[in-house]
Design a protein around this motif. Sequence first.
Motif, PDB file in Angstrom:
ATOM      1  N   PRO A 239       9.267 -13.033   6.826  1.00  0.00           N
ATOM      2  CA  PRO A 239       8.453 -12.567   5.705  1.00  0.00           C
ATOM      3  C   PRO A 239       7.160 -11.906   6.173  1.00  0.00           C
ATOM      4  CG  PRO A 239       8.209 -14.944   5.965  1.00  0.00           C
ATOM      5  CD  PRO A 239       9.265 -14.517   6.937  1.00  0.00           C
ATOM      6  N   VAL A 240       6.805 -10.823   5.512  1.00  0.00           N
ATOM      7  CA  VAL A 240       5.490 -10.208   5.630  1.00  0.00           C
ATOM      8  C   VAL A 240       4.975 -10.024   4.208  1.00  0.00           C
ATOM      9  CG1 VAL A 240       6.107  -9.038   7.777  1.00  0.00           C
ATOM     10  CG2 VAL A 240       6.334  -7.816   5.610  1.00  0.00           C
ATOM     11  N   LYS A 241       3.755  -9.580   4.059  1.00  0.00           N
ATOM     12  CA  LYS A 241       3.192  -9.423   2.723  1.00  0.00           C
ATOM     13  C   LYS A 241       3.964  -8.346   1.953  1.00  0.00           C
ATOM     14  CE  LYS A 241      -0.068 -10.468  -0.294  1.00  0.00           C
ATOM     15  NZ  LYS A 241      -1.500 -10.255   0.060  1.00  0.00           N
ATOM     16  N   GLY A 242       4.661  -8.752   0.898  1.00  0.00           N
ATOM     17  CA  GLY A 242       5.339  -7.814   0.036  1.00  0.00           C
ATOM     18  C   GLY A 242       6.654  -7.277   0.547  1.00  0.00           C
ATOM     19  N   ALA A 243       7.183  -7.821   1.632  1.00  0.00           N
ATOM     20  CA  ALA A 243       8.431  -7.305   2.199  1.00  0.00           C
ATOM     21  C   ALA A 243       9.040  -8.349   3.124  1.00  0.00           C
ATOM     22  CB  ALA A 243       8.175  -5.997   2.950  1.00  0.00           C
ATOM     23  N   VAL A 244      10.191  -8.001   3.664  1.00  0.00           N
ATOM     24  CA  VAL A 244      10.849  -8.809   4.695  1.00  0.00           C
ATOM     25  C   VAL A 244      11.065  -7.903   5.898  1.00  0.00           C
ATOM     26  CG1 VAL A 244      12.936 -10.053   5.359  1.00  0.00           C
ATOM     27  CG2 VAL A 244      11.996 -10.347   3.064  1.00  0.00           C
ATOM     28  N   GLY A 245      10.545  -8.310   7.048  1.00  0.00           N
ATOM     29  CA  GLY A 245      10.783  -7.571   8.280  1.00  0.00           C
ATOM     30  C   GLY A 245      12.110  -7.984   8.867  1.00  0.00           C
ATOM     31  N   ALA A 246      12.934  -7.023   9.247  1.00  0.00           N
ATOM     32  CA  ALA A 246      14.277  -7.316   9.726  1.00  0.00           C
ATOM     33  C   ALA A 246      14.498  -6.722  11.107  1.00  0.00           C
ATOM     34  CB  ALA A 246      15.317  -6.763   8.759  1.00  0.00           C
ATOM     35  N   PHE A 247      15.240  -7.440  11.927  1.00  0.00           N
ATOM     36  CA  PHE A 247      15.606  -6.962  13.256  1.00  0.00           C
ATOM     37  C   PHE A 247      17.080  -7.240  13.487  1.00  0.00           C
ATOM     38  CE2 PHE A 247      16.472  -7.725  17.752  1.00  0.00           C
ATOM     39  CZ  PHE A 247      15.997  -6.543  18.316  1.00  0.00           C
ATOM     40  N   ILE A 248      17.823  -6.238  13.940  1.00  0.00           N
ATOM     41  CA  ILE A 248      19.189  -6.454  14.416  1.00  0.00           C
ATOM     42  C   ILE A 248      19.259  -5.923  15.836  1.00  0.00           C
ATOM     43  CG2 ILE A 248      20.140  -6.258  12.086  1.00  0.00           C
ATOM     44  CD1 ILE A 248      21.450  -3.608  13.061  1.00  0.00           C
ATOM     45  N   GLY A 249      19.937  -6.667  16.695  1.00  0.00           N
ATOM     46  CA  GLY A 249      19.993  -6.258  18.085  1.00  0.00           C
ATOM     47  C   GLY A 249      21.274  -6.685  18.752  1.00  0.00           C
ATOM     48  N   GLY A 250      21.474  -6.144  19.942  1.00  0.00           N
ATOM     49  CA  GLY A 250      22.643  -6.468  20.734  1.00  0.00           C
ATOM     50  C   GLY A 250      22.555  -5.770  22.070  1.00  0.00           C
ATOM     51  N   PRO A 251      23.607  -5.852  22.881  1.00  0.00           N
ATOM     52  CA  PRO A 251      23.616  -5.139  24.165  1.00  0.00           C
ATOM     53  C   PRO A 251      23.411  -3.646  23.924  1.00  0.00           C
ATOM     54  CG  PRO A 251      25.432  -6.712  24.038  1.00  0.00           C
ATOM     55  CD  PRO A 251      24.836  -6.632  22.666  1.00  0.00           C
ATOM     56  N   ARG A 252      22.540  -3.031  24.698  1.00  0.00           N
ATOM     57  CA  ARG A 252      22.195  -1.634  24.438  1.00  0.00           C
ATOM     58  C   ARG A 252      23.415  -0.713  24.525  1.00  0.00           C
ATOM     59  NH1 ARG A 252      17.025  -3.050  26.954  1.00  0.00           N
ATOM     60  NH2 ARG A 252      17.453  -2.117  28.977  1.00  0.00           N
ATOM     61  N   ALA A 253      24.398  -1.085  25.332  1.00  0.00           N
ATOM     62  CA  ALA A 253      25.612  -0.264  25.428  1.00  0.00           C
ATOM     63  C   ALA A 253      26.374  -0.231  24.111  1.00  0.00           C
ATOM     64  CB  ALA A 253      26.510  -0.793  26.540  1.00  0.00           C
TER      65      ALA A 253
END
Length: 420
Positions: A239-253
């Motif tokens: 959570p951030v003010k007024g939004a949701v920060g999202a991250f998706i990640g994996g092996p760069r390949a």
Amino acid sequence: MDQSVHRVWPYREVEVFTSRELEKQLAVLSESELRVLVVGAGIAGTTAAQLLRSSGIRPVLVDGTGPDANAGYMIALMPMVDAAIKQLGARGAYQDGSTRMDRYRVLSHRGTALRQDSLAALLAEYGQYRGLSRAALLDALSVGGCDVAWHTRVSSLAESGAGVAVTFETPDGGRAADFDVVIIADGIHSATRRFVPGGRSPQTTVTGWGGWVSWAPADAEPDLGEELWGDGFFVGSYPVKGAVGAFIGGPRADLADGPSAFVDRIRNALTASTPRLRRVLEAMDAAEDPFFWVLDDVRTDRWATGRTVLLGDAAAGFLPTAGIGAGMAIESAWVLCNTLTGAAPGGVAERLARYEAAQKPRVEAAQSNSRQLARLMFRRSTLLAHVRNTAMRFVSVDVALAPIRKLLDEPAVIPSAGVD
């Protein structure tokens, strides 16, 4: 053009000046008891410059980029930042620009909820765990104004017993000035670090992973952080003010085809989901040119070399796995600036050595914890994912965050000044 206004989503509005800003800062340098240059107007550098200004020192603050550069990512801050925030008189701005993160939910590699813990109860004796965007944090740190000479790079740096001779490269040409101390805080890929012995050959942990940051609308759970540790992918939402920060990640390949293709891969791996997870994947799928985060870290052998000192990611750049890198950068700036307060120009080297001896082991212990978590998270193994799921059902966040609780139990100490 003398100035213009840019808005960097979310929250940040800044003014851009020509290189006359550097001249303005250099003009008052002689009025300060200590001539200080801070290189880098990110989290560590802005904190340091503002703390020095609050103590009566008038540092020069430069940054090689512009304020309209990508604002980056979301940040969760532990209470270790509270001392610096208080000293800056920024408590109100910090509270207004952030939101409490009171709960943490972890999902299995297939999307089912494994457990949910209370962060508020865990941290009650220390303070609050708060989420905000990087831009909102820089706004809070800059409360009352923060002079920055943008698009200004250090092109050479020569240290002697009498001071540090620095040349700058600006859009309007070169400029030179002398300083008593130089604080190098221009990030994990620091361009200035190469000028000092300790920064020329940093040790880097290359995870092989990376991922994208996007922003989803705020939901009915504004105090919840949620993570999915997959077998070859990771999804985190905070959570951030007024939004949701999202991250998706994996092996760069695996990321070569872009975020939408990787979102499809994650969806195909799931057998269950939560409302938050669905919204986060939808937001990433729809994001235009999301910020890409390379998940590597850096550690330097030496921080202080007489009159120069590395700070923040330039000294020890963190993986985001423990959510503590920004907090340690702010804390380190607080320790450094309070160590320098009252120093005579001839006493800088001793003060910086005391700072490094006090803070470097603490920062590197926290960095090692992030590395250990990365070894669990950044893996492609269905077997390991099942083992991890079983462990997470029984291991509370209290246990997982034990190293961070130790840091809070034994807060940073400002080393004694000694005799200059």
